[in-house]
Scaffold this motif. Structure first.
Motif, short mmCIF file in Angstrom:
data_model
loop_
_atom_site.label_atom_id
_atom_site.label_comp_id
_atom_site.label_asym_id
_atom_site.label_seq_id
_atom_site.Cartn_x
_atom_site.Cartn_y
_atom_site.Cartn_z
N THR A 1 -7.01 -46.49 18.47
CA THR A 1 -6.08 -45.62 17.47
C THR A 1 -5.14 -44.84 18.60
O THR A 1 -5.71 -43.98 19.07
CB THR A 1 -6.76 -44.75 16.64
N PRO A 2 -4.12 -45.11 18.69
CA PRO A 2 -2.97 -44.66 19.95
C PRO A 2 -2.30 -43.20 19.48
O PRO A 2 -1.68 -42.74 20.22
CB PRO A 2 -2.33 -45.75 20.38
N ALA A 3 -2.51 -42.76 18.15
CA ALA A 3 -1.77 -41.90 17.67
C ALA A 3 -1.79 -40.63 18.52
O ALA A 3 -0.72 -39.84 18.69
CB ALA A 3 -2.37 -41.61 16.13
N LYS A 4 -2.82 -40.27 19.05
CA LYS A 4 -2.78 -38.83 19.95
C LYS A 4 -1.71 -39.07 21.13
O LYS A 4 -0.88 -38.17 21.22
CB LYS A 4 -4.28 -38.60 20.42
N TRP A 5 -1.95 -40.11 21.63
CA TRP A 5 -1.04 -40.30 22.86
C TRP A 5 0.62 -40.63 22.72
O TRP A 5 1.24 -40.18 23.29
CB TRP A 5 -1.59 -41.63 23.71
N VAL A 6 0.76 -41.07 21.40
CA VAL A 6 1.89 -41.47 21.02
C VAL A 6 2.56 -39.84 20.66
O VAL A 6 3.75 -39.87 20.88
CB VAL A 6 2.01 -42.23 19.74
N ARG A 7 1.88 -39.19 19.91
CA ARG A 7 2.24 -37.98 19.76
C ARG A 7 2.69 -37.11 20.82
O ARG A 7 3.72 -36.53 21.07
CB ARG A 7 1.21 -37.05 18.90
N ILE A 8 1.86 -37.20 21.86
CA ILE A 8 2.18 -36.39 23.21
C ILE A 8 3.47 -36.88 23.73
O ILE A 8 4.26 -36.20 24.36
CB ILE A 8 1.05 -36.37 23.96
N TRP A 9 3.64 -38.19 23.82
CA TRP A 9 4.82 -38.90 24.56
C TRP A 9 6.13 -38.44 23.69
O TRP A 9 6.97 -38.01 24.22
CB TRP A 9 4.65 -40.49 24.05
N ASN A 10 6.14 -38.31 22.22
CA ASN A 10 7.41 -38.10 21.50
C ASN A 10 7.45 -36.57 21.68
O ASN A 10 8.72 -36.27 21.64
CB ASN A 10 6.85 -38.24 19.99
N GLU A 11 6.43 -35.66 21.91
CA GLU A 11 6.88 -34.16 22.34
C GLU A 11 7.38 -34.25 23.66
O GLU A 11 8.38 -33.27 23.97
CB GLU A 11 5.55 -33.46 22.13
N ARG A 12 7.10 -34.91 24.68
CA ARG A 12 7.51 -34.73 26.00
C ARG A 12 8.73 -35.49 26.22
O ARG A 12 9.60 -35.07 27.21
CB ARG A 12 6.41 -35.25 27.07
N LEU A 13 8.74 -36.61 25.58
CA LEU A 13 9.88 -37.64 26.19
C LEU A 13 10.65 -37.97 24.73
O LEU A 13 10.71 -38.96 24.41
CB LEU A 13 9.41 -38.58 26.76
N PRO A 14 11.29 -36.95 24.07
CA PRO A 14 11.81 -37.01 22.79
C PRO A 14 12.94 -38.15 22.74
O PRO A 14 13.46 -38.82 21.66
CB PRO A 14 12.15 -35.89 22.02
N ASP A 15 13.48 -38.38 23.85
CA ASP A 15 14.75 -39.09 23.94
C ASP A 15 14.74 -40.58 24.26
O ASP A 15 15.55 -41.56 24.35
CB ASP A 15 15.65 -38.55 25.06
N ILE A 16 13.08 -40.87 24.51
CA ILE A 16 12.73 -42.14 24.75
C ILE A 16 11.77 -42.73 23.61
O ILE A 16 10.64 -42.51 23.72
CB ILE A 16 12.14 -42.41 26.15
N PRO A 17 12.27 -43.64 22.70
CA PRO A 17 11.49 -43.94 21.49
C PRO A 17 10.41 -45.00 22.22
O PRO A 17 10.38 -45.81 22.99
CB PRO A 17 12.36 -44.89 20.86
N LEU A 18 9.34 -44.72 21.53
CA LEU A 18 8.01 -45.51 21.77
C LEU A 18 7.82 -46.46 20.47
O LEU A 18 7.76 -46.01 19.53
CB LEU A 18 6.81 -44.70 22.01
N THR A 19 7.73 -47.71 21.07
CA THR A 19 7.47 -49.04 19.98
C THR A 19 6.07 -49.43 20.10
O THR A 19 5.53 -49.67 21.06
CB THR A 19 8.30 -49.95 20.10
N LEU A 20 5.27 -49.23 18.80
CA LEU A 20 4.04 -49.78 18.89
C LEU A 20 3.95 -51.28 18.54
O LEU A 20 4.66 -51.68 17.48
CB LEU A 20 3.20 -48.97 18.05
N LEU A 21 3.09 -51.96 19.23
CA LEU A 21 2.83 -53.44 18.84
C LEU A 21 1.43 -53.71 18.77
O LEU A 21 0.65 -53.68 19.70
CB LEU A 21 3.58 -54.39 19.98
N GLN A 22 0.90 -53.94 17.73
CA GLN A 22 -0.54 -54.52 17.55
C GLN A 22 -0.56 -55.85 17.67
O GLN A 22 -0.04 -56.71 17.16
CB GLN A 22 -0.95 -54.17 16.05
N VAL A 23 -1.64 -56.34 18.72
CA VAL A 23 -1.71 -57.71 19.22
C VAL A 23 -3.35 -57.73 19.15
O VAL A 23 -4.00 -56.80 19.07
CB VAL A 23 -1.37 -57.96 20.50
N SER A 24 -3.66 -59.37 18.91
CA SER A 24 -5.19 -59.26 18.89
C SER A 24 -5.71 -59.28 20.50
O SER A 24 -5.07 -59.25 21.33
CB SER A 24 -5.40 -60.89 18.31
N ALA A 25 -7.15 -59.14 20.54
CA ALA A 25 -7.51 -59.03 21.62
C ALA A 25 -7.37 -60.20 22.84
O ALA A 25 -7.40 -59.99 23.89
CB ALA A 25 -9.18 -58.84 21.60
#
Length: 263
Positions: A22-46
């Protein structure tokens, strides 16, 4: 340049993650610190996570160890508890934890996307190996067998008619952040800092330069400073009547307000 070409040239960060993470916590911090750089999530199998990183499909990813360190870097993050998923009316549901020996007489499903490093899976093998963990969960619900997985996968595939218990001597799954060694970009370093809990101004982070004070802020700061007295800067003593002690009476030594009588 068209609008679509301009938008595609803007910087972005692509983050892959395997099921159970669950990457939600790290994504939230990224969006707070680097709001001008969008973060795209990609779910993949192991199984496909490492290929996605090598092919440039993602800048970094949350994967399960082991990682091939010949071309990939990895930072281990945490180790998961291993559990056995069973129907709620199964005998295992009545205890707090089990061992692999307790499962020796049970049919234990071993899906093709299994993430545990078994020397030999416990229990009796099923006639077929399910293609995915999700398929195996359906078979557990149908009473076909049991399933041993990392706890996050048991939670991910939660059903009301199933439960799980820790398996104390089973292999454990470790989650790591991984990225291609030859593509350790500034954005990858930024995300490493976030995952490791570094502050914005840490030595290895890309800290923002200190902002120059605006003219209005400088004016407000100067307004709070006490003005200096003109002259020597020394304070002038005051008498009890409010007059200055540096007047003519002070030189003559008499009391102020009454002239001295001549003899």
């Amino acid at each position: 340049m068209t609008g679509s070409e301009a938008s595609s040239s803007l910087p972005s960060f692509r983050l892959a993650y395997v099921p159970g993470v669950t990457p939600a916590k790290w994504v939230r911090i990224w969006n707070e610190r680097l709001p001008d750089i969008p973060l795209t999530l990609l779910q993949v199998s192991a199984a496909e996570a490492f290929g996605v990183l090598r092919d440039g499909g993602a800048d970094a990813g949350f994967v399960r160890l082991p990682v091939d360190d010949t071309d990939l870097s990895a930072i281990p993050l945490y180790t998961e508890t291993t559990v056995v998923v069973v129907p709620k009316d199964h005998a295992v549901a009545a205890v707090e934890e089990v061992t692999t020996e307790d499962l020796a007489d049970e049919v234990v499903l071993h899906p093709l996307d299994d993430t545990l490093d078994w020397e030999r899976p416990p229990g009796e093998p099923a006639f077929e190996r399910p293609a995915t963990t999700a398929d195996a969960i359906e078979l557990v619900a149908a009473g076909i067998g049991l399933l041993v997985v990392p706890q996050s996968l048991a939670r991910l595939h939660h059903r009301k008619d199933l439960t799980y218990r820790p398996v104390t001597d089973a292999p454990e799954s470790r989650v790591a952040l991984s990225w291609p060694q030859d593509a350790t970009t500034d954005m990858v370093e930024d995300f490493i800092g976030i995952v490791r809990g570094r502050t914005v101004n840490s030595s290895r982070g890309r800290a923002k330069p200190p902002e120059e004070k605006k003219p209005q802020q400088k004016a407000q700061q100067n307004a709070h400073q006490k003005p200096k007295r003109p002259g020597t800067g020394k304070p002038t003593a005051r008498t009890s009547r409010g007059g200055s002690s540096g007047g003519r009476n002070a030189k003559s030594g008499g009391r102020p307000g009454k002239p001295r009588r001549r003899s």
